[in-house]
Scaffold this motif. Structure first.
Motif, PDB file in Angstrom:
ATOM      1  N   VAL A 418       0.933  -1.222  -0.098  1.00  0.00           N
ATOM      2  CA  VAL A 418       0.063  -0.012   0.102  1.00  0.00           C
ATOM      3  C   VAL A 418       0.953   1.182  -0.043  1.00  0.00           C
ATOM      4  CG1 VAL A 418      -1.660   1.320   1.359  1.00  0.00           C
ATOM      5  CG2 VAL A 418      -2.007  -0.974   1.198  1.00  0.00           C
ATOM      6  N   GLU A 419       2.069   1.277   0.812  1.00  0.00           N
ATOM      7  CA  GLU A 419       2.724   2.565   1.084  1.00  0.00           C
ATOM      8  C   GLU A 419       3.577   2.875  -0.306  1.00  0.00           C
ATOM      9  OE1 GLU A 419       4.744   2.797   4.627  1.00  0.00           O
ATOM     10  OE2 GLU A 419       2.812   2.485   5.884  1.00  0.00           O
ATOM     11  N   GLY A 420       3.848   1.597  -0.784  1.00  0.00           N
ATOM     12  CA  GLY A 420       4.767   1.518  -1.983  1.00  0.00           C
ATOM     13  C   GLY A 420       4.205   2.109  -2.961  1.00  0.00           C
ATOM     14  N   ALA A 421       2.793   1.596  -3.253  1.00  0.00           N
ATOM     15  CA  ALA A 421       1.814   2.094  -4.332  1.00  0.00           C
ATOM     16  C   ALA A 421       1.507   3.800  -4.015  1.00  0.00           C
ATOM     17  CB  ALA A 421       0.612   1.298  -4.350  1.00  0.00           C
ATOM     18  N   ALA A 422       1.512   3.965  -3.048  1.00  0.00           N
ATOM     19  CA  ALA A 422       1.225   5.480  -2.906  1.00  0.00           C
ATOM     20  C   ALA A 422       2.416   6.373  -3.005  1.00  0.00           C
ATOM     21  CB  ALA A 422       0.795   5.697  -1.469  1.00  0.00           C
ATOM     22  N   ALA A 423       3.728   5.677  -2.607  1.00  0.00           N
ATOM     23  CA  ALA A 423       4.961   6.601  -3.132  1.00  0.00           C
ATOM     24  C   ALA A 423       4.906   6.552  -4.584  1.00  0.00           C
ATOM     25  CB  ALA A 423       6.284   5.841  -2.177  1.00  0.00           C
ATOM     26  N   PHE A 424       4.588   5.676  -5.432  1.00  0.00           N
ATOM     27  CA  PHE A 424       4.984   5.402  -6.763  1.00  0.00           C
ATOM     28  C   PHE A 424       3.797   5.423  -7.594  1.00  0.00           C
ATOM     29  CE2 PHE A 424       8.677   3.966  -4.712  1.00  0.00           C
ATOM     30  CZ  PHE A 424       9.819   4.531  -5.634  1.00  0.00           C
ATOM     31  N   ASP A 425       2.809   6.176  -7.216  1.00  0.00           N
ATOM     32  CA  ASP A 425       1.394   6.257  -7.716  1.00  0.00           C
ATOM     33  C   ASP A 425       1.606   7.093  -9.020  1.00  0.00           C
ATOM     34  OD1 ASP A 425      -1.482   6.838  -7.775  1.00  0.00           O
ATOM     35  OD2 ASP A 425      -0.909   8.942  -7.758  1.00  0.00           O
ATOM     36  N   GLU A 426       2.147   8.016  -9.233  1.00  0.00           N
ATOM     37  CA  GLU A 426       2.443   8.797 -10.520  1.00  0.00           C
ATOM     38  C   GLU A 426       3.077   7.661 -11.405  1.00  0.00           C
ATOM     39  OE1 GLU A 426       4.291  10.527 -13.944  1.00  0.00           O
ATOM     40  OE2 GLU A 426       5.453   9.706 -12.280  1.00  0.00           O
ATOM     41  N   LEU A 427       3.980   6.782 -10.943  1.00  0.00           N
ATOM     42  CA  LEU A 427       4.731   5.905 -11.775  1.00  0.00           C
ATOM     43  C   LEU A 427       3.638   5.061 -12.555  1.00  0.00           C
ATOM     44  CD1 LEU A 427       7.505   4.857 -13.018  1.00  0.00           C
ATOM     45  CD2 LEU A 427       7.456   3.421 -10.993  1.00  0.00           C
ATOM     46  N   THR A 428       2.622   4.649 -11.628  1.00  0.00           N
ATOM     47  CA  THR A 428       1.867   3.531 -12.295  1.00  0.00           C
ATOM     48  C   THR A 428       0.882   4.364 -13.154  1.00  0.00           C
ATOM     49  OG1 THR A 428       1.967   2.478  -9.805  1.00  0.00           O
ATOM     50  CG2 THR A 428       0.065   1.947 -11.217  1.00  0.00           C
ATOM     51  N   ARG A 429       0.126   5.363 -12.673  1.00  0.00           N
ATOM     52  CA  ARG A 429      -0.722   5.915 -13.458  1.00  0.00           C
ATOM     53  C   ARG A 429      -0.191   6.523 -14.464  1.00  0.00           C
ATOM     54  NH1 ARG A 429      -2.497  10.405 -11.680  1.00  0.00           N
ATOM     55  NH2 ARG A 429      -1.266  10.770 -10.053  1.00  0.00           N
ATOM     56  N   SER A 430       0.932   7.047 -14.990  1.00  0.00           N
ATOM     57  CA  SER A 430       1.514   7.248 -15.948  1.00  0.00           C
ATOM     58  C   SER A 430       1.722   6.256 -17.074  1.00  0.00           C
ATOM     59  CB  SER A 430       2.766   8.138 -15.928  1.00  0.00           C
ATOM     60  OG  SER A 430       3.747   7.297 -15.368  1.00  0.00           O
ATOM     61  N   GLY A 431       2.008   5.078 -16.477  1.00  0.00           N
ATOM     62  CA  GLY A 431       2.393   3.774 -17.403  1.00  0.00           C
ATOM     63  C   GLY A 431       3.572   3.673 -17.168  1.00  0.00           C
ATOM     64  N   ARG A 432       4.609   4.583 -17.017  1.00  0.00           N
ATOM     65  CA  ARG A 432       6.137   4.397 -17.045  1.00  0.00           C
ATOM     66  C   ARG A 432       6.405   3.275 -16.088  1.00  0.00           C
ATOM     67  NH1 ARG A 432       9.613   8.472 -15.167  1.00  0.00           N
ATOM     68  NH2 ARG A 432       7.919   8.918 -13.679  1.00  0.00           N
ATOM     69  N   ASP A 433       5.683   2.579 -15.446  1.00  0.00           N
ATOM     70  CA  ASP A 433       6.221   1.394 -14.709  1.00  0.00           C
ATOM     71  C   ASP A 433       6.604   0.356 -15.582  1.00  0.00           C
ATOM     72  OD1 ASP A 433       3.601   0.791 -15.678  1.00  0.00           O
ATOM     73  OD2 ASP A 433       2.793   0.149 -14.015  1.00  0.00           O
ATOM     74  N   SER A 434       6.156   0.384 -16.877  1.00  0.00           N
ATOM     75  CA  SER A 434       6.552  -0.714 -17.898  1.00  0.00           C
ATOM     76  C   SER A 434       8.001  -0.333 -18.422  1.00  0.00           C
ATOM     77  CB  SER A 434       5.681  -0.145 -19.450  1.00  0.00           C
ATOM     78  OG  SER A 434       6.099   1.002 -19.873  1.00  0.00           O
ATOM     79  N   LEU A 435       8.535   0.491 -17.835  1.00  0.00           N
ATOM     80  CA  LEU A 435      10.003   0.826 -18.222  1.00  0.00           C
ATOM     81  C   LEU A 435      10.890   0.102 -17.189  1.00  0.00           C
ATOM     82  CD1 LEU A 435      10.070   4.459 -18.830  1.00  0.00           C
ATOM     83  CD2 LEU A 435      10.488   2.659 -20.571  1.00  0.00           C
ATOM     84  N   LEU A 436      10.562  -0.392 -16.072  1.00  0.00           N
ATOM     85  CA  LEU A 436      11.279  -1.303 -15.156  1.00  0.00           C
ATOM     86  C   LEU A 436      11.655  -2.592 -15.774  1.00  0.00           C
ATOM     87  CD1 LEU A 436       8.903  -0.602 -12.128  1.00  0.00           C
ATOM     88  CD2 LEU A 436      11.246   0.248 -12.313  1.00  0.00           C
ATOM     89  N   VAL A 437      12.752  -2.896 -15.479  1.00  0.00           N
ATOM     90  CA  VAL A 437      13.297  -4.227 -16.128  1.00  0.00           C
ATOM     91  C   VAL A 437      12.474  -5.408 -15.774  1.00  0.00           C
ATOM     92  CG1 VAL A 437      15.283  -5.568 -16.221  1.00  0.00           C
ATOM     93  CG2 VAL A 437      15.727  -3.159 -16.084  1.00  0.00           C
ATOM     94  N   GLN A 438      12.166  -5.675 -14.443  1.00  0.00           N
ATOM     95  CA  GLN A 438      11.338  -6.614 -13.660  1.00  0.00           C
ATOM     96  C   GLN A 438       9.900  -6.367 -14.222  1.00  0.00           C
ATOM     97  OE1 GLN A 438      13.237  -9.213 -13.093  1.00  0.00           O
ATOM     98  NE2 GLN A 438      13.972  -9.035 -11.050  1.00  0.00           N
ATOM     99  N   GLN A 439       9.402  -7.190 -14.755  1.00  0.00           N
ATOM    100  CA  GLN A 439       7.781  -7.111 -15.129  1.00  0.00           C
ATOM    101  C   GLN A 439       7.062  -8.324 -14.637  1.00  0.00           C
ATOM    102  OE1 GLN A 439       6.117  -4.517 -16.365  1.00  0.00           O
ATOM    103  NE2 GLN A 439       7.949  -3.383 -16.224  1.00  0.00           N
TER     104      GLN A 439
END
Length: 553
Positions: A418-439
């Motif tokens: 939960v806290e991690g999702a809040a800390a990286f909320d913008e990363l998730t909503r922007s779709g830039r999480d797809s840039l992470l090596v681990q998927q």
């Protein structure tokens, strides 16, 4: 084109467009059917009438989410809530004593300078204090090792060479002028690359942030430099503080470069174990100092929650993140910790509490517990752990059987999600999480997305259960100064949730040549006792003197 046909097509287009808009609107509408499906996710079952009554509130909440999302929130903005690890009845002792570590006698510059790679902080400090070597020479020595072995171990994101040489020369000038600051003065070090540094990138080990520059120095970096330390490198971490895979590769254990170093303080442990740094700073949320220290055979200190300022550090879990040193020995960790602990106006979670490390402490006067049932289980490190316990018993330490509270602690780990999702909320909503090596399924992108479906009520209920866990730990540890645990057991999860400190120390090697460790646990704010006890163990045993075979190649 025929005018009538043209008007027909335009009209049809408007109809299709309107139908599409209506479909989107319908899809966004909250209905009883929507809620009936949604409640399956949380294991609750309300009647249709009750669900219908909730719709207007939920629509208002959702509109509010959109307004809140328009407020800029960078990773360094903490929630207006603070985790309190102190149980009812716990008192922080306030008497502060002078920190003192005995300087080693007769330290000489070795004929083979490569041996400096595995000198302790006090040994290196004595060479600098007695001017047998300058800080600049020592800095160049470690920079050279970093350049040779760093790429092979994939343990460094940035060499801070220009800054390091500037600091080393300043240290030499200060020492020459008689302004010696103590054992860290002129000693090179590295920091995990989730700590901000003004002159160099702070990448968080993650592709979306690999070019990120933060215009500040983390408090821990400032304090080490104020003690005279010389920052020579920023070390790798698994992306966003998970594992040992970062945007540039996979960090390796120097004991076997075909093996990963574990994480997430991957580079800090790997570089220290390989003799590329005398010490480095790591962080832990759920094993990120303990795990790489085990894979690399280093000594690591995970301090009490609220001991070390996290200002300038990437936030993953505001209620669980902790910063501590990884070094050659418990005493090295004590020296580094003494420089970095204590309140900071920029991090209000940090409490005022003394650190009275005392090398003259008699370990036999400590009441030492051990997790008897955990040590009786069959697990990979059992033989080495048994030898470690035997060494302590042979030295006159009475080990008192201890059991920890029985709680669903694995379920409480949703805290990080939960806290991690809040800390990286913008990363998730922007779709830039797809840039992470681990998927993969267990990687951060999926974890952060799944966490969006954890209700706030369930998160808060978990924190209430966590309060009960904290209180019961306090009751179980009454009368215990230190206790011993296998490095990988439920203890690791429990104590990261409760905020207790630990020191993880090497206990030898497995048959495959990889290191093993055991964990010494302390009371809240009891770093002094647990470090002194860990030093006692290391004085009894040779394991912290073992080094990887590749070190002098």
């Amino acid at each position: 084109m025929n005018k009538n046909i043209s008007h027909f097509l335009i009209g049809a287009g408007c109809f299709v467009s309107g139908a599409f808009a209506m479909k989107v609107a319908d899809d966004n509408k909250i209905t009883v059917g929507t809620l009936r499906q949604a409640q399956q996710l949380i294991g609750l079952h309300f009647s249709d009438a009750k669900l219908d009554s909730a719709i207007s509130d939920l629509q208002e909440f959702r509109a509010g989410y959109e307004r809140i999302r328009k407020q800029p929130l960078t990773n360094n903005v903490a929630p207006a809530l603070q985790f309190n690890p102190l149980p009812v009845g716990f008192t922080i002792h306030q008497k502060k004593e002078k920190f003192k570590v005995k300087a080693p006698k007769g330290v000489k510059l070795p004929a083979n300078k490569n041996e400096l790679a595995f000198y302790s902080v006090p040994q290196l400090a004595e060479l600098i204090r007695t001017k047998q070597i300058s800080s600049e020479e020592l800095t160049l020595f470690f920079l050279q090792r970093l350049k040779i072995y760093g790429p092979k171990l994939e343990c460094i994101t940035s060499l801070t060479e220009e800054r390091a040489l500037r600091q080393a020369r300043l240290a030499d000038q200060e020492i020459k002028a008689g302004r010696y600051k103590g054992m860290l003065h002129g000693i090179p070090f590295g920091v995990k690359d989730l700590l901000a540094t003004k002159d160099y990138k702070t990448t968080w080990g993650a592709m979306p942030y690999k070019e990120q520059h933060l215009d500040l120095d983390a408090t821990v970096v400032q304090r080490l430099e104020q003690a005279g330390g010389v920052l020579v490198a920023k070390t790798t971490l698994g992306a966003l503080a998970m594992g040992d895979v970062w945007y540039g590769g996979k960090t390796r254990s120097p004991w076997d470069v075909s093996q990963g170093s574990s994480g997430s303080s991957a580079g800090s442990a790997s570089a220290v174990a390989a003799g590329l740094l005398p010490y480095a700073i790591g962080t832990e949320t759920l094993g990120s100092i303990v795990s790489p220290s085990t894979a690399c055979g280093t000594t690591g200190l995970r301090p009490t929650y609220g001991r070390v300022s996290r200002y300038g550090a990437m936030a993953l879990s505001w209620s669980m993140d902790k910063i501590g040193p990884i070094a050659r020995s418990a005493e090295d960790c004590a020296i580094v910790f003494n420089a970095i602990y204590g309140p900071d106006v920029n991090d209000l979670s940090v409490r005022e509490a003394p650190f009275n490390y005392n090398t003259s402490l008699d370990p036999k006067k400590l009441r030492v517990g051990y997790l008897k049932k955990d040590f009786e289980r069959n697990y990979g490190f059992k033989a080495n752990d048994s030898l470690a316990l035997l060494a302590l018993r042979n030295a006159g330490i009475e080990l008192v059987p201890l059991e920890l509270p029985d709680f669903p602690v694995r379920d409480l780990v949703l805290t990080i999600s939960v806290e991690g999702a809040a800390a990286f909320d913008e990363l998730t909503r922007s779709g830039r999480d797809s840039l992470l090596v681990q998927q993969h399924k267990n990687a951060w992108p999926n974890t952060f997305r799944a966490a969006r479906f954890i209700p706030a009520v369930e998160y808060l209920q978990a924190q209430r259960v966590r309060t009960l866990l904290i209180q019961q730990m306090h009751e179980r540890l009454k009368g215990i100064d230190v206790y011993i645990s296998p490095s990988f057991s439920s203890n690791l999860t429990i104590t990261n949730l409760t905020g207790h400190p630990c020191v993880v120390v090497p206990t030898g090697l497995q048959q495959n040549g990889m290191p093993t460790t055991i964990t010494f646990m302390g009371q809240l704010f009891g770093e002094a006792q647990v470090l002194a006890f860990a030093k006692f163990f290391q004085d009894l045993t040779p394991y912290d003197e073992q080094h990887p075979p590749m070190a002098f190649k």
